[in-house]
Design a protein around this motif. Structure first.
Motif, PDB file in Angstrom:
ATOM      1  N   ALA A 174      21.993   9.929 -16.023  1.00  0.00           N
ATOM      2  CA  ALA A 174      21.963   9.919 -14.451  1.00  0.00           C
ATOM      3  C   ALA A 174      21.511  11.403 -14.098  1.00  0.00           C
ATOM      4  O   ALA A 174      21.835  11.624 -12.768  1.00  0.00           O
ATOM      5  N   THR A 175      20.685  12.063 -14.823  1.00  0.00           N
ATOM      6  CA  THR A 175      20.156  13.261 -14.345  1.00  0.00           C
ATOM      7  C   THR A 175      18.959  13.231 -13.264  1.00  0.00           C
ATOM      8  O   THR A 175      18.698  12.039 -13.183  1.00  0.00           O
ATOM      9  N   PRO A 176      18.570  14.112 -12.761  1.00  0.00           N
ATOM     10  CA  PRO A 176      17.688  13.958 -11.579  1.00  0.00           C
ATOM     11  C   PRO A 176      16.348  13.561 -12.136  1.00  0.00           C
ATOM     12  O   PRO A 176      16.034  13.680 -13.339  1.00  0.00           O
ATOM     13  N   TRP A 177      15.525  12.866 -11.333  1.00  0.00           N
ATOM     14  CA  TRP A 177      14.424  12.111 -11.827  1.00  0.00           C
ATOM     15  C   TRP A 177      13.224  13.170 -12.069  1.00  0.00           C
ATOM     16  O   TRP A 177      12.989  14.183 -11.308  1.00  0.00           O
ATOM     17  N   ASN A 178      12.317  13.016 -13.133  1.00  0.00           N
ATOM     18  CA  ASN A 178      11.382  13.668 -13.100  1.00  0.00           C
ATOM     19  C   ASN A 178       9.904  13.080 -13.080  1.00  0.00           C
ATOM     20  O   ASN A 178       9.731  11.904 -13.395  1.00  0.00           O
ATOM     21  N   TRP A 179       9.176  13.489 -12.002  1.00  0.00           N
ATOM     22  CA  TRP A 179       8.075  12.724 -11.585  1.00  0.00           C
ATOM     23  C   TRP A 179       6.743  13.019 -12.300  1.00  0.00           C
ATOM     24  O   TRP A 179       6.383  14.132 -12.654  1.00  0.00           O
ATOM     25  N   GLY A 180       5.838  11.896 -11.950  1.00  0.00           N
ATOM     26  CA  GLY A 180       4.594  11.986 -12.326  1.00  0.00           C
ATOM     27  C   GLY A 180       3.740  12.485 -10.958  1.00  0.00           C
ATOM     28  O   GLY A 180       4.230  12.656  -9.782  1.00  0.00           O
ATOM     29  N   GLN A 181       2.548  12.549 -10.930  1.00  0.00           N
ATOM     30  CA  GLN A 181       1.486  12.847  -9.579  1.00  0.00           C
ATOM     31  C   GLN A 181       1.355  11.775  -8.842  1.00  0.00           C
ATOM     32  O   GLN A 181       0.971  12.152  -7.786  1.00  0.00           O
ATOM     33  N   GLY A 182       1.611  10.598  -9.327  1.00  0.00           N
ATOM     34  CA  GLY A 182       1.050   9.353  -8.480  1.00  0.00           C
ATOM     35  C   GLY A 182      -0.234   8.932  -8.655  1.00  0.00           C
ATOM     36  O   GLY A 182      -1.193   9.321  -8.958  1.00  0.00           O
ATOM     37  N   THR A 183      -0.311   7.477  -8.305  1.00  0.00           N
ATOM     38  CA  THR A 183      -1.429   6.647  -8.213  1.00  0.00           C
ATOM     39  C   THR A 183      -1.337   5.849  -6.997  1.00  0.00           C
ATOM     40  O   THR A 183      -0.404   5.188  -6.780  1.00  0.00           O
ATOM     41  N   GLN A 184      -2.652   5.890  -6.270  1.00  0.00           N
ATOM     42  CA  GLN A 184      -2.849   5.215  -5.243  1.00  0.00           C
ATOM     43  C   GLN A 184      -2.995   3.817  -5.123  1.00  0.00           C
ATOM     44  O   GLN A 184      -3.878   3.405  -5.860  1.00  0.00           O
ATOM     45  N   VAL A 185      -2.213   3.018  -4.561  1.00  0.00           N
ATOM     46  CA  VAL A 185      -2.726   1.679  -4.363  1.00  0.00           C
ATOM     47  C   VAL A 185      -2.716   1.260  -2.958  1.00  0.00           C
ATOM     48  O   VAL A 185      -1.844   1.382  -2.038  1.00  0.00           O
ATOM     49  N   THR A 186      -3.968   0.551  -2.882  1.00  0.00           N
ATOM     50  CA  THR A 186      -4.469   0.035  -1.579  1.00  0.00           C
ATOM     51  C   THR A 186      -4.741  -1.287  -1.175  1.00  0.00           C
ATOM     52  O   THR A 186      -5.527  -1.884  -2.245  1.00  0.00           O
ATOM     53  N   VAL A 187      -3.894  -2.039  -0.709  1.00  0.00           N
ATOM     54  CA  VAL A 187      -4.242  -3.707  -0.573  1.00  0.00           C
ATOM     55  C   VAL A 187      -4.832  -3.962   0.910  1.00  0.00           C
ATOM     56  O   VAL A 187      -4.478  -3.575   1.927  1.00  0.00           O
ATOM     57  N   SER A 188      -5.959  -4.492   0.653  1.00  0.00           N
ATOM     58  CA  SER A 188      -6.614  -4.844   2.158  1.00  0.00           C
ATOM     59  C   SER A 188      -6.369  -6.289   2.310  1.00  0.00           C
ATOM     60  O   SER A 188      -6.017  -7.299   1.571  1.00  0.00           O
ATOM     61  N   SER A 189      -6.027  -6.523   3.700  1.00  0.00           N
ATOM     62  CA  SER A 189      -5.812  -7.911   4.010  1.00  0.00           C
ATOM     63  C   SER A 189      -7.096  -8.801   4.245  1.00  0.00           C
ATOM     64  O   SER A 189      -8.140  -8.470   4.206  1.00  0.00           O
TER      65      SER A 189
ATOM     66  N   THR B 258       0.919  -1.317   0.071  1.00  0.00           N
ATOM     67  CA  THR B 258      -0.071  -0.023   0.168  1.00  0.00           C
ATOM     68  C   THR B 258       0.884   1.292  -0.026  1.00  0.00           C
ATOM     69  O   THR B 258       1.686   1.447   0.927  1.00  0.00           O
ATOM     70  N   ALA B 259       0.624   2.162  -1.092  1.00  0.00           N
ATOM     71  CA  ALA B 259       1.475   3.288  -1.139  1.00  0.00           C
ATOM     72  C   ALA B 259       0.959   4.229  -2.219  1.00  0.00           C
ATOM     73  O   ALA B 259       0.171   3.691  -3.233  1.00  0.00           O
ATOM     74  N   VAL B 260       1.408   5.243  -2.564  1.00  0.00           N
ATOM     75  CA  VAL B 260       1.126   5.969  -3.829  1.00  0.00           C
ATOM     76  C   VAL B 260       2.462   5.602  -4.668  1.00  0.00           C
ATOM     77  O   VAL B 260       3.750   5.652  -4.479  1.00  0.00           O
ATOM     78  N   TYR B 261       2.168   5.062  -5.736  1.00  0.00           N
ATOM     79  CA  TYR B 261       3.424   4.579  -6.798  1.00  0.00           C
ATOM     80  C   TYR B 261       3.400   5.859  -7.938  1.00  0.00           C
ATOM     81  O   TYR B 261       2.402   6.380  -8.334  1.00  0.00           O
ATOM     82  N   TYR B 262       4.637   6.345  -7.924  1.00  0.00           N
ATOM     83  CA  TYR B 262       4.944   7.256  -8.923  1.00  0.00           C
ATOM     84  C   TYR B 262       5.854   6.869 -10.032  1.00  0.00           C
ATOM     85  O   TYR B 262       6.873   5.993  -9.871  1.00  0.00           O
ATOM     86  N   CYS B 263       5.496   7.107 -11.022  1.00  0.00           N
ATOM     87  CA  CYS B 263       6.051   7.016 -12.235  1.00  0.00           C
ATOM     88  C   CYS B 263       7.250   8.161 -12.523  1.00  0.00           C
ATOM     89  O   CYS B 263       7.198   9.206 -11.854  1.00  0.00           O
TER      90      CYS B 263
END
Length: 117
Positions: free
Chosen positions: A102-117, A91-96
């Motif tokens: 080797a330059t700095p990473w350029n990020w996306g806005q993220g997508t939430q993944v939630t895993v229920s037990s 469970t986390a926000v996943y970012y592309c």
């Protein structure tokens, strides 16, 4: 700089699967090394997978090796993250992210993944 938009996150039961997608703008996507990061609540952002611009080399964090698969389709300007056998600790926000060499990473806005037990 490429612009990145993630999709495919959601709520899933433990043991399930998801495929995250990251669509990139621009005509130079095939030159970028790509990565997927994740950030769980209260934790630092961590790198989980990378793929070289050519697609011929990948890397995975030990915590996801054997369950996550990164791939790319340069014709579609898209990178994917297939996640199998999901665990609650995934469970986390996943970012592309993208970078040239080797330059700095350029990020996306993220997508939430939630895993229920």
């Amino acid at each position: 700089q490429v612009q990145l938009v993630e999709s495919g996150g959601g709520l899933v039961q433990a043991g399930g699967s998801l495929r995250l997608s990251c669509a990139a703008s621009g005509r130079t996507f095939s030159r970028y090394n790509m990565g997927w990061f994740r950030q769980a609540p209260g934790k630092e952002r961590e790198l989980v997978a990378t793929i070289r611009w050519s697609g011929d080399s990948t890397w995975y964090a030990d915590s996801v090796k054997g369950r996550f698969t990164i791939s790319r389709d340069n014709a579609k300007n898209t990178v994917y993250l297939q996640i199998n056998r999901l665990k609650p600790e995934d469970t986390a926000v996943y970012y592309c992210a993208a970078r040239l060499g080797a330059t700095p990473w350029n990020w996306g806005q993220g997508t939430q993944v939630t895993v229920s037990s």
